[in-house]
Write a protein that holds these residues in place. Sequence first.
Motif, PDB file in Angstrom:
ATOM      1  N   GLU A 280       0.821  -1.205   0.000  1.00 42.22           N
ATOM      2  CA  GLU A 280       0.000   0.000   0.000  1.00 42.22           C
ATOM      3  C   GLU A 280       0.859   1.261   0.000  1.00 42.22           C
ATOM      4  O   GLU A 280       0.549   2.259   0.649  1.00 42.22           O
ATOM      5  N   CYS A 281       1.953   1.200  -0.752  1.00 43.38           N
ATOM      6  CA  CYS A 281       2.882   2.331  -0.821  1.00 43.38           C
ATOM      7  C   CYS A 281       2.345   3.455  -1.691  1.00 43.38           C
ATOM      8  O   CYS A 281       2.773   4.602  -1.575  1.00 43.38           O
ATOM      9  N   GLY A 282       1.417   3.131  -2.600  1.00 51.13           N
ATOM     10  CA  GLY A 282       0.796   4.159  -3.420  1.00 51.13           C
ATOM     11  C   GLY A 282       1.530   4.506  -4.696  1.00 51.13           C
ATOM     12  O   GLY A 282       1.101   5.388  -5.442  1.00 51.13           O
ATOM     13  N   ARG A 283       2.634   3.827  -4.973  1.00 50.00           N
ATOM     14  CA  ARG A 283       3.386   4.187  -6.185  1.00 50.00           C
ATOM     15  C   ARG A 283       2.580   3.925  -7.451  1.00 50.00           C
ATOM     16  O   ARG A 283       2.695   4.661  -8.434  1.00 50.00           O
ATOM     17  N   CYS A 284       1.775   2.858  -7.434  1.00 44.65           N
ATOM     18  CA  CYS A 284       0.990   2.524  -8.626  1.00 44.65           C
ATOM     19  C   CYS A 284      -0.012   3.627  -8.949  1.00 44.65           C
ATOM     20  O   CYS A 284      -0.169   4.020 -10.110  1.00 44.65           O
ATOM     21  N   GLN A 285      -0.694   4.139  -7.926  1.00 41.79           N
ATOM     22  CA  GLN A 285      -1.684   5.179  -8.192  1.00 41.79           C
ATOM     23  C   GLN A 285      -1.018   6.495  -8.574  1.00 41.79           C
ATOM     24  O   GLN A 285      -1.596   7.319  -9.282  1.00 41.79           O
ATOM     25  N   ASP A 286       0.216   6.694  -8.127  1.00 44.71           N
ATOM     26  CA  ASP A 286       0.934   7.920  -8.444  1.00 44.71           C
ATOM     27  C   ASP A 286       1.246   8.019  -9.937  1.00 44.71           C
ATOM     28  O   ASP A 286       1.291   9.112 -10.490  1.00 44.71           O
ATOM     29  N   VAL A 287       1.462   6.865 -10.594  1.00 46.09           N
ATOM     30  CA  VAL A 287       1.822   6.879 -12.016  1.00 46.09           C
ATOM     31  C   VAL A 287       0.662   6.508 -12.928  1.00 46.09           C
ATOM     32  O   VAL A 287       0.784   6.604 -14.154  1.00 46.09           O
ATOM     33  N   CYS A 288      -0.444   6.066 -12.357  1.00 46.61           N
ATOM     34  CA  CYS A 288      -1.583   5.618 -13.169  1.00 46.61           C
ATOM     35  C   CYS A 288      -2.209   6.801 -13.912  1.00 46.61           C
ATOM     36  O   CYS A 288      -2.608   7.790 -13.290  1.00 46.61           O
ATOM     37  N   PRO A 289      -2.326   6.728 -15.245  1.00 45.04           N
ATOM     38  CA  PRO A 289      -2.938   7.837 -15.992  1.00 45.04           C
ATOM     39  C   PRO A 289      -4.403   8.050 -15.625  1.00 45.04           C
ATOM     40  O   PRO A 289      -4.885   9.190 -15.657  1.00 45.04           O
ATOM     41  N   ALA A 290      -5.099   6.988 -15.280  1.00 45.24           N
ATOM     42  CA  ALA A 290      -6.509   7.130 -14.893  1.00 45.24           C
ATOM     43  C   ALA A 290      -6.629   7.855 -13.557  1.00 45.24           C
ATOM     44  O   ALA A 290      -7.411   8.803 -13.415  1.00 45.24           O
ATOM     45  N   THR A 291      -5.857   7.427 -12.573  1.00 43.58           N
ATOM     46  CA  THR A 291      -5.896   8.072 -11.260  1.00 43.58           C
ATOM     47  C   THR A 291      -5.439   9.520 -11.357  1.00 43.58           C
ATOM     48  O   THR A 291      -6.011  10.412 -10.723  1.00 43.58           O
ATOM     49  N   SER A 292      -4.395   9.762 -12.165  1.00 44.10           N
ATOM     50  CA  SER A 292      -3.829  11.107 -12.296  1.00 44.10           C
ATOM     51  C   SER A 292      -4.807  12.100 -12.914  1.00 44.10           C
ATOM     52  O   SER A 292      -4.639  13.311 -12.755  1.00 44.10           O
ATOM     53  N   THR A 293      -5.799  11.591 -13.626  1.00 45.19           N
ATOM     54  CA  THR A 293      -6.770  12.481 -14.279  1.00 45.19           C
ATOM     55  C   THR A 293      -8.168  12.314 -13.678  1.00 45.19           C
ATOM     56  O   THR A 293      -9.177  12.553 -14.339  1.00 45.19           O
TER      57      THR A 293
END
Length: 661
Positions: A280-293
Motif C-alpha cells: 500500500e505504498c501508493g506508487r501505482c496510483q501515483d503513475v496511473c494515468p486514470a488516477t492522475s486524471t
Amino acid sequence: MNENVLIFSLLFAASIIIFLWNCYKRFRLIALGKPEDRFSHFIKRIGYMLIYAFGQKKVVSRVFGLNHFVIFWSFIILLIANGEFLLNGLFPSISLSKLPENIYQPLSFIFEIISLLTLISISIAFIRRIFFPPAYLSTQYVKAKSFEAFLILSFIGLLMIAFFGMHAAEIALGYKLAANYNPISSLIAQTIIGVSSSGLEFLKIFFWWLHAIVLLLFLIVLPLSKHMHIITSVPNCYFKSIEKPNTQPREDFKIGNTFGVGRIDLFTWKDLFDSFSCTECGRCQDVCPATSTDKPLNPRQIIHDIKINLIENSLILKEGKPPKQPLIGELGEGCITEDAIWSCTTCGSCMEVCPVLIEHMPKIIKLRRHLVEMEAKFPNELLNLFENTEQRSNPWGIAPAERTKWTIGQDVKQFEPGKTEYLFYVGCAGAFDSRNKQVTTMIASILNAAGISWGILGKEEKCCGDSLRRLGNEYIFEKMTIENIKLFKEKGIIKIITQCPHCYNVFKNDYRQYDINLEVAHHTEFINLLLKEEKLKIKQNENDFGKIVFHDSCYLGRHNDIYEEPRQIINNITGDSPVELKRNLQNSFCCGAGGGRMWMEESHGARINLNRVKEALAQNPNTLCVACPYCLTMFEDGLKDEKAENVKVKDIAEIVASNLR
C-alpha cells in the motif's frame, strides 16, 4: 525455571500459536484461487527474489525508498538479535555473549549501529506521514495517517528504544564493559549512571519486558495487517511472471465454462497472493494515468478491494457457497466498480513501479472478460467496435476493399508466397485513418528506398485483435487470431513489419499462445537496422523539424523494451538527440488510447491526452515525435484542444522519409 522465564514462555507460546493460526487463515484463503504455474524456472526466480526483494531494486528507484531500504535490511539483520532475545528469554543459558570476543564484539557493534539507523528511519517515516504525506499515500479506504501505519511504526520504534534502554542499564550496572562496541548504549548509560542499583535493575527489567511484549504483539498483529507483506513480499518476488505480463492467458471455450473473473475465487492463487503482498505504498496510483486524471480507477484500491472481498467472503467460500459480497459492484470497500474496470488504459505503469511486482493490469482484464463474456455489460460505444471488428475486421466497420486505397500512386505489391520476404502489416489505423495513411506511405517509401522485398495482404488483411483482447472480448479475439494464423501459414508468412506497437505486441506475444512463432519488427526497429546497415541514403544532419520531443509509446516501450531504437534514428537523421519528456522511457505517461480506450469517451475527470500534451508543450517543442498511430491521433487532438497547432506531430517514419536522398 524461574517465574520470569515461565511467564515469558507462556506468552511466547501463545503468541506463536496465534501468529501461526493467523498465517494459516490467510494462506488458506489464497488456496481458494485457481491453479497457476509459478514454480518453474527455479534459478530465474531465485534471481528475481534477490534483485527485487533483497536488493530492493524498485524500492530505491525513488529517494524515500532509501529509507525503506534501511528499515528492510535492518529488519533482516536484527532477526539475529531478536532471535537471540527470544531464545535467551526461554533458555537464559543461550546468549551471543558466549561467543568468542572477536566475533561477539563486532556483532554487538553492528546491532547498535543498525538499531540507531532503524530508529532514525522510523522517525523520518513518522515525520513524513504526519507533516509531508504525498497524495498517493491515501485512497478512499487507506490513509497515510492511519492507526495501523502508526501502530507498526511505533512497534518498531519501541523495539529500538527498548534495545538501547536494556543495554544501557546493563552497562550502568557493570554487567558488561561495552563502551567500544556498544557506543549508543554506553552514551545513554552515562546519563543514568547516578541511579541506584535497584533503580537500574528496574530499568533493565522494564526495558526487557517492553522489548518482549512489543515483539510478541508485533508477531500477533503482523498477519492481520497490511504489514503481512513482510511475510509475503519476498515469495511474491520469487513468483514473478517469467515474461513481461504483456499478454493474457487463453480461455477454454467449452459449454458450461465460466470466463473471466466475476467472483473472488475465480482469480488464480497468485492473484490472491498479490493482494496480501501489497505494501500500500501508493506508487501505482501515483503513475496511473486514470488516477492522475481523476478517473474512478485506482490500481492500489483494486488490489485492496480484492483482499477485502476475499476476507469478507472467506467463511462462505470455504463452505462451497456463493460469495455474499459481490466482487464487481457499487457497495463500497471490497467491491470494484465497473467504471474503475473500464478506466484502465493497460499502460502497465502500475506494474512497472510496484516494488513487490504485483500484476494489476491482468486482473482488470479478467474482470473485463467477465463483464463482456458472461454478462454482456460494457460501455455503449464498444458495441459498434465489437460488431464492426467481427463483421468487417476493423473498428470503423469500413469495407475490407478500402484497405488498399492508400496504395494509389504508390509502388506497392501484394505479398507473394515463396517470393516476398517481409509482410508489411499495415494495420487498421494505417489503412483507414486519413492521418495515419500518410505514415503508411512513408514507411512504404522507406522500404522501397532500402530495396527490401516486401508486400501487403491488401483486402485479405484482418485486424490483429489487440483492442478486443484488452477489452475482454476474448471470444472474438480468438476467432480472428485463428483466421489470421491460418492465412499466415497458407502464405508462408514468417517475417512481419508492423506500423503499430499494438499489432507488434499481439503478433510477438499473444500469437505465440497459438503455436506460431513470428519474426516481428516494429518499423522503428526495422528502420534503425536499415540505417545501421547503411541501406538508406540520408541527407546528413538536416533537421527541418526544429526542436523534437519524443514520446515513448506504452506498448513499444514499457511492454516490449524498445527505447533506444527510435532515439538512435532521430539522432542519426538530425544529428541531435531528441528532447526528453520528464516522464520518459519506462516511466513514460500514457497517451490515453491503450486498452481499447481509443474507442471510448472519457466521461470522468480530465482527458489523459491533455495531461501528456501539456507536459510536452512545457518543453517548447516544434515537433512531437511518436511511433504509434494511437499516440499520433491523441497528440493531434490534444494540440487542437490546447490551440497549439503550430506544434506538429510526426511519426518517426515521416522524419526519416523526409530526409531520404
